[in-house]
Design an enzyme around this catalytic site. Structure first.
Site, PDB file in Angstrom:
ATOM      1  CD  GLU A 148      -3.227  -0.945   1.955  1.00  0.00           C
ATOM      2  OE1 GLU A 148      -3.096  -0.261   2.979  1.00  0.00           O
ATOM      3  OE2 GLU A 148      -4.281  -1.520   1.660  1.00  0.00           O
ATOM      4  CD  GLU A 301      -4.264  -6.329   2.442  1.00  0.00           C
ATOM      5  OE1 GLU A 301      -5.016  -5.699   3.216  1.00  0.00           O
ATOM      6  OE2 GLU A 301      -3.053  -6.107   2.354  1.00  0.00           O
TER       7      GLU A 301
HETATM    8  C1  GLA Z   1      -4.370  -2.889   4.846  1.00  0.00           C
HETATM    9  C2  GLA Z   1      -3.020  -3.570   4.866  1.00  0.00           C
HETATM   10  C3  GLA Z   1      -2.971  -4.848   5.611  1.00  0.00           C
HETATM   11  C4  GLA Z   1      -3.865  -4.842   6.827  1.00  0.00           C
HETATM   12  C5  GLA Z   1      -5.252  -4.445   6.417  1.00  0.00           C
HETATM   13  C6  GLA Z   1      -6.232  -4.507   7.575  1.00  0.00           C
HETATM   14  O1  GLA Z   1      -5.067  -3.031   3.694  1.00  0.00           O
HETATM   15  O2  GLA Z   1      -2.465  -3.750   3.587  1.00  0.00           O
HETATM   16  O3  GLA Z   1      -1.641  -5.108   5.976  1.00  0.00           O
HETATM   17  O4  GLA Z   1      -3.355  -3.940   7.755  1.00  0.00           O
HETATM   18  O5  GLA Z   1      -5.228  -3.144   5.912  1.00  0.00           O
HETATM   19  O6  GLA Z   1      -7.525  -4.151   7.210  1.00  0.00           O
END
Ligand code: GLA
Ligand code: ZN
Length: 673
Positions: A148, A301
Site C-alpha cells: 500500500e 485483500e
Molecule cells: C491494509 C493492509 C494490511 C492490513 C489491512 C487490515 O489493507 O495492507 O496489511 O493492515 O489493511 O484491514
C-alpha cells in the site's frame, strides 16, 4: 499476466508471528479452506535482516517448502513496507517529514521518504537477495512489492528531487512561472532553488493549487520509482513471474493509472464500509479492471469478517463475505484473498478477523463460510480467469482532475469527485448496464456512450477528441463544473465549459453554490415516459445559456428560475447531454433510462431491482454472475436456456428462485461472439 488457471484463494499469512509448531496446523486448516495461494512475508524485514551485514532467510525457506509440500503457491512479498528500526536509526534520511513539517521517528509502517537514497539502496538489496534465493522456488507464483504505497514526504531530499522533476517538466523558469501563473500573490521565481515544498509550514498546500497539483504528480512518480527500484531486480531474475503491489482502497493519494502501468497485474485491497452503497464497491472493481484496459486483476485483500479500524466494526453478516467475493470475480478479479489467514494475538489488528480466528480451529462461522467460498472457487476452475467484460458505456476517471477539483478554493467545499462519478455510474449499474472505467487517453471509439461527470480539468486534446467522438455518432453525458481549467489549474477563458462548449451547444456564465440544506428544483419542460420531475438539485447550479442545445429541464426557483439545467444537443451524428447541477439520484436514474433505450443498450439479463448481473466472456463463452443484494428471495427468468450453474453443476432454465443474498454463476451452453 499468464492465465492463472484457477481463482487464487487465500491471503496474507504472517507465520513469523507464531511458533513453528503451529505451522503444521495452519497447513491443515488452509487445505480444509481451499487455500491455494498465500502472501508473505509482507512486514518481516526486521526478521530477515537483523543488521546491515546479516540476513536470515532460513525460516522463510522452511515455510516456503512447507507451503509447497501442501500444494500452496506463494505470492512472495518484499518486506520493504516496514524497515527495521536499526536502519531508521543509522540512516535517518529514510524517515519522512510530514505535511506539518515534522521529522517522523521510527514506527508504524510505510513510514519512509520515497526519495531517500538509503531506502532505495536497502530495499533494492533485499529484493535482489530474495530474487536470488527464491527465483527457482517451485512455490513462487508472483511477486508482491512492499505494501500500500502512499507516503508523501516534505523533506530536503524530496525538495531537491521536486526541483529536478520540475526542471524536467518545464525546462525553463519562465515556462514554470507561466504555467503556475506565479504573478498571483507574488510567487514569481528566478532560480529553481527558490522552489520550496508545499507543506503546512508555508500553507501552499491549501492556498496555491498549481504547486500542489504538481507535488501530487511528483509524489506519485516518487512512489512508482520505489516500486520499480525493486520490481526491476525481480523481473531481471524471473522475467516470467508477474510483479505487482497491493494498492490501498483509499485510492486518491496515488495516480493509479500511472502506478499500474509499471505493474504486470493490478492488485488492490477491498475494504468497504458497512455504509457503502453497493454501486461504490462495484465502481471500484470496475476501476481496477479499467486500470489496465480491461485486464483482469487481483483482489489482494479483503476482510473475511470484522475489521478493526472502522469507527464501528460491524460483523460481516452471514453470506456477506461470499457475496463480496463473487462480486469481485464478477467484475474482473482473478482472486479472492484475505487479510489475513491467522488472527494476530496482539497489536492494533488483534480484533481484525482472519480465516483462523483466536479460537484456533475450524468450527467458526467465518471459517465455514470461507471454506465454502474456497470450494466454490475451486469448482469455478478457470472458467472466468482472465475473462473480458464487454461494455458499450465508458465513464472517464482521472486523478489530476480529482486532485485539482478538490484542491480548488470555491465555489463549494462540499464538491467531491468520487461520489459524483459513482452517482452517475450507479444510474447505469443499477440497471446492470456494463460500464468500463476509462482514462482520458482511452480510445473512445470503442463505446456508444461516454460519461464524464465533473470533468473540471481539461487535459490537452481531450475536449477535441470528445467533440470528434460525438460528431462521428457517439453520445456524451457530462455534468456541471466541467471544462474549467487546464492541466495547471489555469482557467480556460472565453466562457465555461471551455473546449466542450461546441459539443454541448451551451455556455455557462456563472455557478451558484447553495448553502448546506438548500435546494432548487429541476422542472421538466416537456415530460415524457422517462423524465417527469420535478427533481431536487443542490450544491452547485450552473447558469446556462443555450447555443444550439435545447433545454429538457429548467430551474424552478431563485433569480435564475427558467434557465436551463438539463440540456440535450444534437451534434454531428451524435448527441450530448449536460446536467448543470447536482441532481438527485432519481433524475439520473430516469435520464439513464431514456439514454439506455435511445441507444438500445441491454443488460445481460433482465432481473428485479437489487439483483446485480455482470457478464464475462472467455474464449467465446459467456458467464453471467447473478448476485442478490436483496433481503428476501426473488424470482428471476433465465429464459429457455439451458445454462449450467457452475457452483453447483445444476442445469437451469426458465423461472428460478434466487434466495436472499445468494449468488449464481451461469455458463451459457451456446457460444457468444
Ligand atoms: C491494509 C493492509 C494490511 C492490513 C489491512 C487490515 O489493507 O495492507 O496489511 O493492515 O489493511 O484491514
Ligand atoms: Zn522525503
Amino acid at each position: 499476466m499468464p492465465d492463472p488457471k484457477q481463482i487464487y484463494y487465500g491471503g496474507d499469512y504472517n507465520p513469523d508471528q507464531w511458533p513453528e509448531n503451529i505451522w503444521q496446523e495452519d497447513m491443515r486448516l488452509f487445505r480444509l479452506a481451499g487455500v491455494n495461494l498465500v502472501t508473505l512475508p509482507v512486514f518481516s524485514w526486521a526478521k530477515l535482516q537483523p543488521d546491515e551485514d546479516h540476513y536470515d532467510f532460513t525460516w522463510l525457506d522452511r515455510i516456503l517448502d512447507l507451503l509447497h509440500e501442501n500444494g500452496i503457491a506463494v505470492c512472495l512479498a518484499t518486506p520493504t513496507a516496514a524497515q527495521p528500526a536499526w536502519m531508521s536509526r543509522r540512516y535517518p534520511d529514510i524517515l519522512p517529514v510530514d505535511e506539518q513539517g515534522r521529522k517522523r521517528t521510527h514506527g508504524k509502517r510505510v513510514n519512509i521518504c520515497p526519495n531517500s537514497p538509503s531506502f532505495r539502496r536497502f530495499s533494492r538489496e533485499i529484493a535482489r537477495r530474495m530474487a536470488d534465493r527464491y527465483s527457482r522456488h517451485p512455490a513462487l507464483a508472483m511477486w508482491h512489492v512492499a505494501n500500500e504505497y502512499g507516503t508523501y514526504c516534505y523533506c530536503e531530499n524530496c525538495e531537491a528531487a521536486f526541483r529536478t522533476w520540475l526542471r524536467n517538466r518545464y525546462k525553463t523558469v519562465d515556462e514554470l512561472n507561466d504555467r503556475w501563473n506565479t504573478a498571483f500573490w507574488g510567487h514569481t521565481i528566478y532560480e529553481w532553488d527558490e522552489i520550496v515544498v508545499p507543506s503546512e509550514r508555508n500553507d501552499d498546500n491549501k492556498w496555491y493549487q498549481p504547486i500542489m497539483l504538481d507535488y501530487l504528480r511528483f509524489m506519485t512518480d516518487a512512489n512508482i520509482a520505489c516500486f520499480n527500484n525493486e520490481a526491476d531486480v525481480l523481473r531481471a531474475a524471473t522475467p516470467e513471474i508477474p510483479v505487482m503491489t497491493n494498492m490501498s482502497g483509499f485510492i486518491k493519494k496515488i495516480d493509479q493509472f500511472k502506478m499500474t502501468a509499471s505493474m504486470d497485474i493490478v492488485g488492490w485491497d477491498n475494504y468497504p464500509s458497512p455504509k457503502d452503497d453497493r454501486s461504490l464497491i462495484a465502481f471500484k472493481h470496475d476501476l481496477m479492471r479499467g486500470l489496465k484496459g480491461g485486464q483482469s486483476y487481483l483482489m489482494v485483500e479483503q476482510s473475511p469478517g470484522q475489521q478493526n479500524w472502522q469507527p464501528y466494526n460491524v460483523l460481516k453478516r452471514p453470506g456477506e463475505v461470499r457475496r463480496l467475493s463473487f462480486q469481485a470475480i464478477a467484475h474482473g478479479s482473478d482472486s479472492v484473498l484475505y487479510f489475513q489467514l491467522r488472527q494476530s494475538v496482539a497489536g492494533v489488528e488483534k480484533f481484525h478477523a482472519a480465516l483462523i480466528a483466536h479460537a484456533g480451529h475450524e468450527e467458526t462461522r467465518v471459517f465455514r463460510e470461507c471454506a465454502r467460498i474456497g470450494a466454490e472457487c475451486r469448482r469455478l476452475g478457470d472458467a472466468v480467469t482472465g475473462a473480458r467484460s464487454p461494455a458499450r458505456v465508458g465513464i472517464l476517471f482521472d486523478w489530476d482532475n480529482w486532485w485539482a477539483l478538490e484542491l480548488s478554493s470555491g465555489p463549494s467545499r462540499d464538491l467531491q469527485y468520487l461520489p459524483t462519478v459513482v452517482q452517475y455510474y450507479k444510474a447505469f449499474h443499477e440497471r446492470n448496464i456494463p460500464v468500463d472505467v476509462l482514462p482520458y487517453s482511452a480510445d473512445f471509439n470503442n463505446y456508444d456512450l461516454l460519461i464524464t461527470p465533473l470533468m473540471y480539468l481539461q487535459k490537452p486534446g481531450v475536449a477535441d477528441r470528445i467533440t470528434r467522438f460525438v460528431r462521428d455518432g457517439g453520445h456524451l453525458l457530462t455534468s456541471f463544473f466541467s471544462g474549467l481549467v487546464d492541466e495547471n489549474d489555469r482557467v480556460i477563458l472565453g466562457g465555461y465549459p471551455g473546449g466542450l462548449r461546441d459539443v454541448l451547444g451551451i455556455w455557462v456564465e456563472e455557478t451558484d453554490a447553495l448553502l448546506p440544506g438548500a435546494a432548487n428544483s429541476m422542472r421538466i419542460v416537456a415530460p415524457d415516459d422517462y423524465l417527469q420531475g420535478p427533481y431536487r438539485c443542490s450544491l452547485l447550479c450552473d447558469l446556462v445559456h443555450l447555443r444550439g442545445a435545447r433545454a429538457l429541464a429548467v430551474y424552478g426557483e431563485d433569480f435564475y428560475a427558467g434557465m436551463p439545467c438539463l440540456t440535450e444537443h444534437d451534434f454531428g451524428r451524435g448527441k450530448a447531454w449536460y446536467v448543470a447541477t447536482a441532481a438527485e439520484d432519481r433524475l439520473l436514474a430516469d435520464l439513464a433510462g431514456k439514454i439506455i433505450d435511445q441507444l438500445g443498450l441491454k443488460a445481460p439479463l433482465e432481473v428485479p431491482q437489487g439483483v446485480e448481473v455482470t457478464r464475462r466472456v472467455k474464449e467465446g463463452r459467456d458467464v453471467l454472475f447473478v448476485i442478490s443484494h436483496l433481503m428476501d428471495e426473488t424470482t428471476i427468468d433465465l429464459g429457455p436456456g439451458p445454462r449450467t450453474e457452475l457452483l453447483t453443476g445444476a442445469q437451469l432454465r426458465g423461472s428460478v428462485t434466487l434466495p436472499a443474498g445468494d449468488v449464481l454463476v451461469l455458463q451459457n451452453t451456446r457460444n457468444s461472439q
